[in-house]
Scaffold this motif. Structure first.
Motif, PDB file in Angstrom:
ATOM      1  N   THR A 139      12.697 -23.188 -13.135  1.00  0.00           N
ATOM      2  CA  THR A 139      12.323 -23.728 -11.832  1.00  0.00           C
ATOM      3  C   THR A 139      13.188 -24.936 -11.549  1.00  0.00           C
ATOM      4  O   THR A 139      13.746 -25.550 -12.469  1.00  0.00           O
ATOM      5  N   ASN A 141      11.828 -27.485 -10.147  1.00  0.00           N
ATOM      6  CA  ASN A 141      10.830 -28.565 -10.099  1.00  0.00           C
ATOM      7  C   ASN A 141      10.625 -29.145 -11.500  1.00  0.00           C
ATOM      8  O   ASN A 141      10.065 -28.493 -12.380  1.00  0.00           O
ATOM      9  N   SER A 144       6.433 -29.779 -12.442  1.00  0.00           N
ATOM     10  CA  SER A 144       5.603 -28.661 -11.995  1.00  0.00           C
ATOM     11  C   SER A 144       4.265 -28.650 -12.716  1.00  0.00           C
ATOM     12  O   SER A 144       4.193 -28.475 -13.934  1.00  0.00           O
ATOM     13  N   GLU A 250       7.512 -21.634  -8.062  1.00  0.00           N
ATOM     14  CA  GLU A 250       8.830 -21.964  -7.491  1.00  0.00           C
ATOM     15  C   GLU A 250       9.967 -21.498  -8.411  1.00  0.00           C
ATOM     16  O   GLU A 250      10.922 -22.223  -8.685  1.00  0.00           O
TER      17      GLU A 250
END
Length: 324
Positions: A139, A141, A144, A250
């Protein structure tokens, strides 16, 4: 004859016998065949692998850093062995991932009016593997909450590093000419979770599969080619589509596609606990940061020392930006 198809073939000096064959196609199949050659058609734009890759491909400039969530034991195994094991699509954490995509395809086919016999043929088509592939789930992110269920650690990778190291290992220099069994391609993809957008990509090509199947006896070569390219497109879409309920992940994933043998034998690097894996070699300069959750806040110095003991001298260990 469909006027669009007529414009495609009128100047190609098509033999009369072939023209008769084309005229026997129903009007939908004639238009589909014309769209098959039209780069601006909805069908062409949704079925061509190059277009799918452009739509879902990930630019390392836009996403220079990606994160893999795991636990402390797995981190130690990765740095100690200097290798990262990438699993086959059949062994993902979400066991229903591929089933989700193919159920979506079959639902669209059913809603297009496919009979039970036609659905059975489609099931047989998709059960025949076109290639073997492995997925590294990441991801963009670094904080997360959704992925923290996999562990208290996020390993930071440079996107280009993953691409370069996997390609050097998997893709031969002659790939643009030929790929032999065991050879492969590597590419990063953005996962699509939006159900409405997923349907937008596949409605046209699922309808095309049905038209091609129903006209197979009138023009077998062209209709087989269309069915084949639809199946290859669906294999790519199945790598990009996930259940909308998982949108908080994501996910950006690296996919390793490997050529299989004529008898459909897969060729992984190794089997780990009986499961096929591809090995990504890990060098110390590939991991410059480890992000830990608050659960490991008191172990940051120990983790740093462990990393140094395995030669990862410049890897920083940082606490997550999350407040808890």
């Amino acid at each position: 004859m469909d006027q669009k198809l007529f414009q495609v073939v009128k100047d190609d000096h098509i033999p009369p016998k072939i023209m008769e064959m084309l005229e026997r196609l129903d009007i939908d199949a004639q238009r589909l065949l014309a769209d098959h050659y039209d780069e601006n058609s909805s069908y062409y734009r949704r079925v061509q692998p190059e277009n799918i890759a452009h739509t879902f491909g990930v630019d390392p400039v836009k996403y220079p850093l990606l994160y893999y969530y795991t636990d402390l034991n797995a981190l130690k195994a990765i740095v100690q062995s200097r290798s990262f094991l990438i699993g086959r699509y059949t062994n993902m954490n979400d066991k229903n991932e591929k089933k989700y995509a193919y159920n979506l395809f079959k639902n669209v086919l059913h809603e297009s009016g496919a009979t039970s016999d036609e659905l059975n043929v489609f099931n047989n088509d998709i059960d025949t593997p076109t290639f073997d592939y492995y997925i590294m789930s990441l991801t963009h992110n670094k904080n997360s909450q959704a992925l923290s269920k996999y562990g208290d650690i996020a390993i930071q990778f440079k996107t280009q590093d993953i691409q370069d190291h996997l390609a050097a290992k998997i893709t031969p220099s002659y790939f643009y000419k030929k790929l032999n069994p065991g050879d492969g391609l590597v590419y990063p993809l953005r996962v699509l979770y939006n159900h409405k957008e997923q349907l937008n990509y596949i409605n046209t090509i699922m309808h095309a599969w049905l038209i091609a199947f129903r006209n197979r006896e009138r023009d077998l070569p062209d209709m087989l080619q269309i069915r084949s390219e639809v199946l290859k497109a669906l294999a790519l879409y199945s790598q990009c589509f996930k259940n909308p309920i998982l949108y908080q992940e994501e996910e950006i994933r690296f996919v390793v596609v490997k050529v299989i043998t004529q008898d459909n034998t897969v060729m992984p690097d190794l089997y780990f606990h009986g499961k096929p894996k591809i090995v990504l070699p890990i060098e110390p300069n590939m991991i410059d940061t480890i992000i830990v959750s608050h659960n490991l806040e008191n172990q940051i110095n120990d983790i740093s020392q462990m990393l140094r003991s395995f030669g990862f001298n410049n890897t920083q260990v940082k606490l997550t930006d999350l407040p808890y």
